[in-house]
Scaffold this active site. Sequence first.
Site, PDB file in Angstrom:
ATOM      1  N   ALA A  63       0.800  -1.226   0.000  1.00  0.00           N
ATOM      2  CA  ALA A  63       0.000   0.000   0.000  1.00  0.00           C
ATOM      3  C   ALA A  63       0.829   1.272   0.000  1.00  0.00           C
ATOM      4  CB  ALA A  63      -0.950   0.003   1.210  1.00  0.00           C
ATOM      5  N   ASP A  99       4.248   2.638  -5.461  1.00  0.00           N
ATOM      6  CA  ASP A  99       3.916   3.534  -6.563  1.00  0.00           C
ATOM      7  C   ASP A  99       2.633   3.129  -7.267  1.00  0.00           C
ATOM      8  OD1 ASP A  99       4.745   5.716  -8.455  1.00  0.00           O
ATOM      9  OD2 ASP A  99       4.780   4.051  -9.868  1.00  0.00           O
ATOM     10  N   HIS A 124      -3.956  -5.046 -17.167  1.00  0.00           N
ATOM     11  CA  HIS A 124      -4.751  -3.821 -17.255  1.00  0.00           C
ATOM     12  C   HIS A 124      -5.138  -3.467 -18.684  1.00  0.00           C
ATOM     13  CE1 HIS A 124      -0.765  -1.952 -18.034  1.00  0.00           C
ATOM     14  NE2 HIS A 124      -1.460  -1.051 -18.687  1.00  0.00           N
ATOM     15  N   LYS A 153      -9.024  -1.713 -20.728  1.00  0.00           N
ATOM     16  CA  LYS A 153      -9.147  -0.490 -21.522  1.00  0.00           C
ATOM     17  C   LYS A 153     -10.439  -0.526 -22.334  1.00  0.00           C
ATOM     18  CE  LYS A 153      -4.198   0.486 -21.790  1.00  0.00           C
ATOM     19  NZ  LYS A 153      -4.246   1.756 -21.066  1.00  0.00           N
ATOM     20  N   GLU A 181       5.235   3.549 -27.180  1.00  0.00           N
ATOM     21  CA  GLU A 181       5.398   4.569 -26.150  1.00  0.00           C
ATOM     22  C   GLU A 181       6.531   5.510 -26.543  1.00  0.00           C
ATOM     23  OE1 GLU A 181       4.595   3.130 -21.883  1.00  0.00           O
ATOM     24  OE2 GLU A 181       5.581   1.425 -22.836  1.00  0.00           O
ATOM     25  N   HIS A 198       0.071  -8.297 -22.693  1.00  0.00           N
ATOM     26  CA  HIS A 198      -0.792  -7.317 -23.352  1.00  0.00           C
ATOM     27  C   HIS A 198      -0.997  -7.608 -24.834  1.00  0.00           C
ATOM     28  CE1 HIS A 198      -0.287  -5.325 -19.656  1.00  0.00           C
ATOM     29  NE2 HIS A 198       0.754  -4.579 -19.948  1.00  0.00           N
TER      30      HIS A 198
END
EC number: 1.1.1.49
Length: 535
Positions: free
Chosen positions: A28, A31, A199, A203, A237, A261
Amino acid sequence: MNLEYALNHPNVCAEQPVEDCGIIVFGASGDLVHRKLIPALYGLALRRLLPPRFYILGFARSEMTDEVFRERMREAITDAHGEQPADTLNAFLAMCRYTSGSYDDPAAYEKLAGRCSVCDLDFDSSGNRLFYLALPPELHPEVVERLAQAGMTSEGQDHKPWARVVFEKPFGHDLQSALRLDARLGKVLAPHQIFRMDHYLGKETVQSVLMFRFANAIFEPLWNRSYIDHIQISALESIGVEHRGGYYDKAGCLRDMFQNHMLQMLAITAMEPPISFQAERVREERTKLLRSIRPWPEDDPANWIVRGQYMAGPPNILPNTQTGTRTAHSALPDYRRERGVAQDSETETYVAARLLIDNWRWQGVPFYLRSGKGLQRKVSEIAVTFKRVPYSMFGMTSKAQMPANVLVLKIQPDEGIDLTIQTKQPGPKSCMSSMSLSFKYQEVFGVTPPNAYERLLLDCMQGDRTLFWSSEGVEAAWRLIDPVLDMWRRRPERCPLHRYPAGSWGPEAADALLVNAGHRWRRPPEMAGTHTAFF
């Protein structure tokens, strides 16, 4: 399509109710919690999607009081969402508490179990618990085993109250470590308790691929080798490794992006329709697709996969689509000069690959995947190029004169969908022009698409594993990636590391993957579009 149209047409939602629960966040003080998890939970609170009775209990090695933890969470929320109404923010922070301890200390878990019981009483929660492991993967097995020893992963009859554990990627470092991890987790957790987080699957546009394909009769009949020429999937990126140099130099782009991904976006794009939109049926079809990918040949790898590493480049000048101006971004240092990176590093920061899928739908259709850091522009998209018309009665025969139709699913930034078609230009002559039929989520619905973590955290609380990895999917992905990593280690000369300047589109060798088949990577102005008409 405009906002009035969207608002006047009923939405069909298939959301399950969210039950009261405690959210226990390991790591917790880290970052990820600051940048992603707490802002996402607050975003759910703003949308009134959190249960009426819940609490957040942070756990980490660092000692701090509840009040200090709340102030850190206040800072995380304002960093992500800007200044918030005091009443709303304070009400959310009142649900946050904290306890500290070592991840390998049984006494710390007894203490944690006691704090959970107190929170259940204080917040009138029903005992449901979601454990989020925002920790380095090597800590996952021990933390879960300690939780089980303390009785915190046990469930009641019919899973009431329930206990679920969320794992951040990577899921192992290679195939064998992934199988060992799965075996250890399987000894203390039931399959329905395990949520493997990726993640990218949260999206908005990635999720939209399923509905776009399977809820629109005009596209699914065309979604096969008879009509599609090739598909490109990009996740590029402009930034470097930033503060993740130590981790990234051990992982590399193939592990960090492709094994999870990129292959998941490919699976959603190419999978067969499941018999129902139930989690296990969807996950089964994604896994079947991954198992259908033809392994890259070890005797000729350079014609199938290219790896690169960025070196220092000039300042990157990028167009700002909002203001029409151009913005200068600072030049990146050489990757081997990044903090935490070995000075003689051979770790790849870019990978481009050509692959084929051996099944009835996709036989012979090339898929091109690329991902990297230090590139000219940040863009993630799925571009489907359809076959050109078989004959032109207009006397136009070249690709430039008669380009193919291209469907682009924009994942980020500017989330939306573009479809490029050919149309007649106004005027007395028969002149043809390309036009992009386009919509952007923000312009149509008037809201910014939610953070991917919001969607996935909500699914965790609902017990919906549709957008999470299965153990079979993880294994199938590693079985494809592992031989490449092994070949790079044993025979690096077969697939040399190409150095490319930061701010470019990557190594020139990546272009040859497509040129030999008569294709080319999408680059501006294609990514920016041409003439545009909004739906």
